[in-house]
Design a protein around this motif. Structure first.
Motif, mmCIF file in Angstrom:
data_model
loop_
_atom_site.group_PDB
_atom_site.id
_atom_site.type_symbol
_atom_site.label_atom_id
_atom_site.label_comp_id
_atom_site.label_asym_id
_atom_site.label_seq_id
_atom_site.Cartn_x
_atom_site.Cartn_y
_atom_site.Cartn_z
ATOM 1 N N VAL A 99 0.924 -1.059 0.163
ATOM 2 C CA VAL A 99 0.013 0.049 0.075
ATOM 3 C C VAL A 99 0.960 1.063 0.091
ATOM 4 C CG1 VAL A 99 -1.551 1.405 1.444
ATOM 5 C CG2 VAL A 99 -1.917 -1.004 0.964
ATOM 6 N N ARG A 100 1.970 1.423 0.782
ATOM 7 C CA ARG A 100 2.929 2.333 0.879
ATOM 8 C C ARG A 100 3.613 2.578 -0.393
ATOM 9 N NH1 ARG A 100 3.941 1.222 6.641
ATOM 10 N NH2 ARG A 100 5.657 -0.124 6.015
ATOM 11 N N MET A 103 1.205 4.158 -2.764
ATOM 12 C CA MET A 103 0.951 5.510 -2.486
ATOM 13 C C MET A 103 1.923 6.496 -2.892
ATOM 14 S SD MET A 103 -0.980 5.525 1.054
ATOM 15 C CE MET A 103 -2.436 4.713 1.334
ATOM 16 N N ARG A 104 3.006 6.037 -2.916
ATOM 17 C CA ARG A 104 4.293 7.042 -3.118
ATOM 18 C C ARG A 104 3.968 7.177 -4.706
ATOM 19 N NH1 ARG A 104 7.412 3.522 -0.023
ATOM 20 N NH2 ARG A 104 7.378 4.540 2.518
ATOM 21 N N TYR A 106 1.502 6.813 -6.475
ATOM 22 C CA TYR A 106 0.359 7.654 -7.177
ATOM 23 C C TYR A 106 0.510 9.169 -6.843
ATOM 24 C CZ TYR A 106 -4.391 9.077 -6.910
ATOM 25 O OH TYR A 106 -5.683 9.709 -7.275
ATOM 26 N N MET A 107 1.034 9.280 -5.701
ATOM 27 C CA MET A 107 1.510 10.881 -5.326
ATOM 28 C C MET A 107 2.249 11.565 -6.342
ATOM 29 S SD MET A 107 -0.161 11.495 -2.311
ATOM 30 C CE MET A 107 0.354 12.375 -0.668
ATOM 31 N N TYR A 134 -6.251 6.414 -13.107
ATOM 32 C CA TYR A 134 -7.218 5.432 -13.047
ATOM 33 C C TYR A 134 -6.730 4.111 -12.787
ATOM 34 C CZ TYR A 134 -10.780 8.719 -14.558
ATOM 35 O OH TYR A 134 -11.702 9.768 -14.897
ATOM 36 N N GLU A 137 -5.211 3.894 -9.318
ATOM 37 C CA GLU A 137 -6.334 4.087 -8.223
ATOM 38 C C GLU A 137 -6.823 2.591 -7.988
ATOM 39 O OE1 GLU A 137 -8.813 7.110 -9.897
ATOM 40 O OE2 GLU A 137 -7.553 8.684 -8.883
ATOM 41 N N ARG A 138 -7.318 2.008 -9.270
ATOM 42 C CA ARG A 138 -7.772 0.605 -9.215
ATOM 43 C C ARG A 138 -6.978 -0.288 -8.385
ATOM 44 N NH1 ARG A 138 -9.693 -3.085 -14.319
ATOM 45 N NH2 ARG A 138 -10.385 -4.650 -12.992
ATOM 46 N N LEU A 140 -4.743 0.562 -6.084
ATOM 47 C CA LEU A 140 -4.715 1.123 -4.763
ATOM 48 C C LEU A 140 -6.109 0.450 -4.198
ATOM 49 C CD1 LEU A 140 -3.460 4.549 -4.896
ATOM 50 C CD2 LEU A 140 -3.082 2.924 -2.768
ATOM 51 N N ARG A 141 -7.243 0.662 -4.729
ATOM 52 C CA ARG A 141 -8.230 -0.336 -4.150
ATOM 53 C C ARG A 141 -8.049 -1.590 -3.735
ATOM 54 N NH1 ARG A 141 -11.613 3.162 -7.566
ATOM 55 N NH2 ARG A 141 -11.633 1.767 -9.278
#
Lengths: 463, 463
Positions: A99-100, A103-104, A106-107, A134, A137-138, A140-141
């Motif tokens: 997840v981390r 996230m990095r 994605y940011m 997109y 995000e998918r 990450l979900r």
């Protein structure tokens, strides 16, 4: 199934209900409570955890593995089941490192997209960045789903799996009552969210339960009726007969057993007491009915607690009755108010305590005490209670009320009942309408009805 | 419903099928394709977007708003529907600013939790940090859901909502064929994921469709049979009669209409041709059947494309047949191979092109050409084709094959059929077993069967 078989099977069940230990087919089999003595041949929790691991690690777990898990889990005792639940919650948790990382990534993409791209390739660049967002995000979900998510979904798709998950959640709720660990709470919250989706009203079928239904279904109505227990066959038959209705919500994965059912009585007008509803004989002719009284709603699966199936069931039943019986204009409920006496006793005790402290400390706390002291009884009510009591011993009204309510003897005295009616009705209306917890009615039953759009009619409150 | 009504209603439908424009009740009503001429009284796309906004902004949208959206959407023409779909995908997207905020918070808590807390309060601190992580992960899962998620879920819970969502997705798939925008693709991927959950096998009921079923159901079988169209009433009755089975998967939210159905013929042994299956008269006595031939599977909802209901249906039907008819040991399918000719023609054309380039450029590309040139025909096969043709004009085998396959006249010539059988069988086996796209069989039908565990029997391939 023929009608001839029905009474016999039910008679056996009704006997079993009265003497739960006398018969091997006691209704405790219907309950998801784990057996206290484990079967000596049963596999230990370690084997069940092994199957759990096999099922939770596979992308699409083989049905045989899920079945082994189910059978193994059901055969475990309470300790074993809890071990499996803890393992499920902690060993198959959210993959935090992944997840981390995501996230990095994605940011950085999200800020690049926010800055924008200049020049000729701007449009194409934007589209590419949007597509990447997109996709991430998918991803990450997906990553934020606990690793047990796939296991729960595969189990739900399996024959008998939904029932197993309901058993598992019932065990989890019991465990949470004693051990409020964050991982267990997260498992419960995730499983509940999934159950809400799987048990969407779209997936449920409304069925009117009648005396023509199979005995195997009717025995479940007898076993699970939680509000007003069904006493005998005559009682059950009447609840399914003229002037009454019983509706259940069924799910294809749990055939022959409603998840929840509701009982309705058709009356000329609003009944004042549950006795009238249950023992109204002969019943009101249906053509004269103008009021539908919902007098009991019972859930069969403790593991589905909090899913709020009752709300949707009630809505669909009202819609159906409106359509089929246009003369029925009033939809009412006669419900117990389970928390009122407890609340009132606590209120009286705390006021007595405050009064005591005040009299001991004199005027020193005057300002503070006036904040918490309230007049529980109106002057008229105090007077009526004093008049009804022979030996008041100089006690105050609330002290007398506290004494009277210690037992339920007062209901047998006409004088006391008359004196208490007015204050108790007023206090009960206050309890229902004004006492809140997190913005909802403090009383769970009142909250259920008020959320469904009910209005309380205090004149109908009964003691 | 009585049997007397069935043939009449079906006769009307069968007529309608043959002359789709002649009758107002043409089966095009059954299809989710938007009407090309909008109803002049219909609200414009702007009103539908207004209802969409009202529904998508509410925490629990009122049923009346969802119904207005549904009715409005259905009445829109293709342009209007596309406008609404684009709005749904972009105006109710993932709330990115909120996602970024939550991510920043999560990253800081996650690193604090990783560092750990020393001293007396370590345990308590850890527990608190864990609880915070779980809470934030839940919040992030929530924030990463597009804002249309709640609208889609509320619509699914609404009577008729699942059907509307299937219509909406069918429109979306058509739109994606022309306009591959990232937001539209993300909407499709999210909706598909939700549909997979809502249409889990646990929520579906298997029902054997027989001649005793309502005409309203049977007319859907006629309308949707996609593999071997049902020609007349005798044809339909035979497909539901002795030696045949038809099973459908039903969802409570779409009553009286299977989402998908499969047709099975019971035979003594594996049939060699579909003609044998469809026109086998009298059918094999069921007691003598040892083979179940799945000869057609049809989906009724174009909007459920990719949900893979067929896989689960097939599995449940096989389990049921195994249990009910232990003498049936072979489960086979006779399927068309829709992509073979197209693939073969493209293969022949590219090889011809390569041969041409090579002969033009002499030896200069020798190394490169040998990489892409292949021997499509074996020497024996070349010879057989040459022998079968009267005027070969000095052409090569693959050129002759290309000429022959331009029309389907060759199937009428015994000589040509005999000459082509061996190479076509070999090439088809190669096409089915070896030609892949993204790790899956290139042929969609072959991929469906192979994923379900089928084995191909090349000796049964028919031309």
């Amino acid at each position: 199934m023929t009608r001839n078989h029905t009474p016999k099977s039910l008679a056996v069940l009704l006997r079993a209900r009265m003497h739960p230990d006398a018969l091997p087919s006691s209704p405790s089999q219907l309950s998801p409570t784990p057996p206290t003595d484990p079967d000596p041949a049963a596999p230990p929790a370690a084997s069940v955890r092994h199957w759990l691991h096999a099922a939770a690690s596979a992308t699409s777990p083989p049905p045989a593995t899920l079945d082994s898990f189910s059978d193994g889990y059901r055969s475990l005792d309470r300790v074993g089941r809890r071990e499996v639940l803890r393992s499920l919650a902690t060993d198959y948790d959210v993959p935090r490192a992944r997840v981390r990382d995501l996230m990095r990534q994605y940011m950085s993409v999200a800020s690049a997209a926010a800055i924008g791209v200049d020049g000729a390739e701007a449009e194409e660049g934007k589209e590419g960045a949007a597509a990447a967002l997109y996709r991430m995000e998918r991803g990450l979900r997906e990553a934020l789903r606990p690793r047990y998510a796939g296991f729960l979904e595969a189990m739900n798709a399996q024959p008998g799996g939904l029932k197993l998950l309901a058993v598992l959640r019932a065990d989890l709720l019991a465990l949470l009552g004693e051990e409020n660990a964050p991982a267990l709470r997260a498992l419960d919250s995730y499983l509940k969210e999934k159950l809400v989706t799987w048990l969407s009203p779209a997936a449920l079928t409304l069925h009117q339960i009648t005396w023509d239904d199979p005995a195997s279904l009717l025995e479940k109505i007898v076993a699970y009726e939680a509000v007003h227990p069904i006493r005998n066959l005559i009682d059950l038959k009447r609840r399914l007969g003229v002037g009454r209705r019983c509706f259940g919500y069924f799910h294809p994965a749990i055939p022959g057993e409603p998840l929840i059912f509701i009982e309705v009585a058709l009356h000329k007008d609003m009944a004042a007491s549950i006795q009238e509803v249950l023992w109204d004989e002969p019943p009101t002719p249906e053509s004269e009915a103008s009021c539908a009284l919902f007098y009991a709603i019972s859930s069969t699966q403790p593991g589905l607690s909090g899913i709020n199936l009752g709300k949707f069931l009630l809505k669909r039943v009202i819609d159906m009755l409106r359509r089929d019986m246009p003369s029925v204009q009033i939809f009412a409920t006669l419900s117990p108010i389970p928390g009122f006496m407890q609340w009132l006793r606590a209120k009286l005790a705390s006021q007595m305590k405050l009064a005591e402290t005040e009299s001991q400390e004199g005027n020193s706390l005057e300002g503070a005490s006036s904040t918490f002291r309230e007049s529980i009884l109106l002057p008229d009510e105090e007077k009526m209670i004093h008049d009804a009591i022979e030996q008041a011993h100089g006690k105050q009204g609330i002290e007398l009320l506290q004494d009277i309510l210690k037992t339920s003897q007062w209901v047998k005295s006409e004088k006391l009942s008359a004196a208490l009616k007015s204050p108790l009705m007023r206090l009960c209306a206050r309890y229902l309408a004004r006492e809140k917890i997190r913005g909802k009615a403090l009383d769970a039953v009142a909250n259920f009805h008020l959320q469904n759009g009910a209005v309380s009619e205090p004149s109908q409150i009964q003691f």
